[in-house]
Design a protein around this motif. Structure first.
Motif, mmCIF file in Angstrom:
data_model
loop_
_atom_site.group_PDB
_atom_site.id
_atom_site.type_symbol
_atom_site.label_atom_id
_atom_site.label_comp_id
_atom_site.label_asym_id
_atom_site.label_seq_id
_atom_site.Cartn_x
_atom_site.Cartn_y
_atom_site.Cartn_z
ATOM 1 N N ASP A 87 -95.640 90.319 15.786
ATOM 2 C CA ASP A 87 -96.643 89.563 16.762
ATOM 3 C C ASP A 87 -98.092 90.008 16.602
ATOM 4 O O ASP A 87 -98.315 91.182 16.356
ATOM 5 C CB ASP A 87 -96.052 90.100 18.170
ATOM 6 C CG ASP A 87 -96.584 89.280 19.343
ATOM 7 O OD1 ASP A 87 -97.947 88.843 19.351
ATOM 8 O OD2 ASP A 87 -95.934 89.278 20.501
ATOM 9 N N ASP A 110 -98.579 81.868 10.067
ATOM 10 C CA ASP A 110 -98.030 81.636 11.375
ATOM 11 C C ASP A 110 -96.732 80.579 11.020
ATOM 12 O O ASP A 110 -96.419 80.702 9.885
ATOM 13 C CB ASP A 110 -98.749 80.982 12.374
ATOM 14 C CG ASP A 110 -99.222 79.492 11.919
ATOM 15 O OD1 ASP A 110 -98.768 78.756 10.809
ATOM 16 O OD2 ASP A 110 -100.031 78.783 12.370
ATOM 17 N N GLU A 111 -95.963 80.312 11.792
ATOM 18 C CA GLU A 111 -94.567 79.692 11.800
ATOM 19 C C GLU A 111 -94.857 78.234 10.868
ATOM 20 O O GLU A 111 -93.952 77.712 10.465
ATOM 21 C CB GLU A 111 -93.927 79.205 13.005
ATOM 22 C CG GLU A 111 -94.627 78.550 14.015
ATOM 23 C CD GLU A 111 -93.732 78.407 15.153
ATOM 24 O OE1 GLU A 111 -93.986 77.535 16.054
ATOM 25 O OE2 GLU A 111 -93.032 79.259 15.651
ATOM 26 N N LEU A 116 -103.650 83.156 8.695
ATOM 27 C CA LEU A 116 -104.310 83.808 9.936
ATOM 28 C C LEU A 116 -105.351 84.929 9.548
ATOM 29 O O LEU A 116 -105.676 85.555 10.438
ATOM 30 C CB LEU A 116 -103.082 84.609 10.457
ATOM 31 C CG LEU A 116 -101.930 83.804 11.234
ATOM 32 C CD1 LEU A 116 -100.505 84.451 11.709
ATOM 33 C CD2 LEU A 116 -102.552 82.509 12.144
ATOM 34 N N PHE A 160 -95.929 85.746 13.753
ATOM 35 C CA PHE A 160 -96.548 85.716 12.563
ATOM 36 C C PHE A 160 -95.355 86.283 11.427
ATOM 37 O O PHE A 160 -94.629 86.882 11.749
ATOM 38 C CB PHE A 160 -97.600 86.168 12.238
ATOM 39 C CG PHE A 160 -97.980 87.596 12.135
ATOM 40 C CD1 PHE A 160 -98.106 88.240 10.740
ATOM 41 C CD2 PHE A 160 -97.932 88.501 13.462
ATOM 42 C CE1 PHE A 160 -98.425 89.643 10.678
ATOM 43 C CE2 PHE A 160 -98.149 89.668 13.105
ATOM 44 C CZ PHE A 160 -98.047 90.345 12.062
#
Length: 191
Positions: A87, A110-111, A116, A160
């Motif tokens: 997280d 990220d998904e 990021l 993430f």
């Protein structure tokens, strides 16, 4: 009438089990073609000329450009070493040794596989930039909060994944698979 109801119930159960196992095989895949080493997971047959059907399904579902077997291997971690999801509200520490490779990179996504990395920083941490411990081990801090030494600075919020890509490696090849160890991912703090 009972026969028809039982037949319909059997078909429904068969479809639910079949689709459920197919979804599991293509997303998690630990029982079908993926290899888990601690929190890290890789699909070693991804670059093979004729990968197994589960790996082929994973490639199609991911729709991402994959490395060939001789080019490298990609490990993905979605959880820390204790099994808790990664997280961005938390800071993590990666400790240990990376399998032998010519070069490696560590990135956070990220998904949707959007990088990021914080604006103004490199998209990934490279093996050539790492300050190592005296025994050759690495220690990398990952998160949005400033940390000393090796730091992969991130931005954003939510869950993430960490992506460790090994280039020109023998990890998980038939003759070196028993010697593979991956670094641990430890939760440090959460805000």
């Amino acid at each position: 009438m009972r026969f028809v109801l039982r037949l319909l119930m059997s078909i429904a159960v068969a479809l639910a089990v079949g689709f459920g196992l197919s979804y599991y095989a293509l997303t998690d895949g630990r029982l079908f073609g993926a290899v888990s080493l601690g929190p890290w997971m890789a699909w070693p047959d991804i670059g093979a000329p004729n990968p197994n059907p589960y790996t082929t399904g994973h490639i199609v579902r991911a729709a991402a450009l994959q490395l060939g077997r001789s080019e490298g291997l990609q490990f993905v971690a979605t959880a820390d070493s204790d099994g808790a999801a990664l997280d961005l509200a938390c800071t993590y520490r990666i400790d240990g040794h990376v399998p032998v490779s010519t070069f490696w990179t560590l990135a956070a996504v990220d998904e949707d596989w959007v990088n990021l990395a914080a604006p103004g920083t490199d998209a990934a941490l490279r093996s050539s930039e790492i300050v190592r411990q005296s025994d050759g081990a690495l220690r990398i801090h990952v998160g949005t909060s400033l940390r000393p030494s090796n730091w992969l600075e991130l931005t954003g919020s939510g869950l993430f994944s960490l992506v460790l890509t090994l280039y020109d490696t023998t990890a998980l090849s038939s003759f070196a698979s028993s010697d593979v160890t991956m670094p641990s991912i430890t939760l440090e703090t959460c805000s």
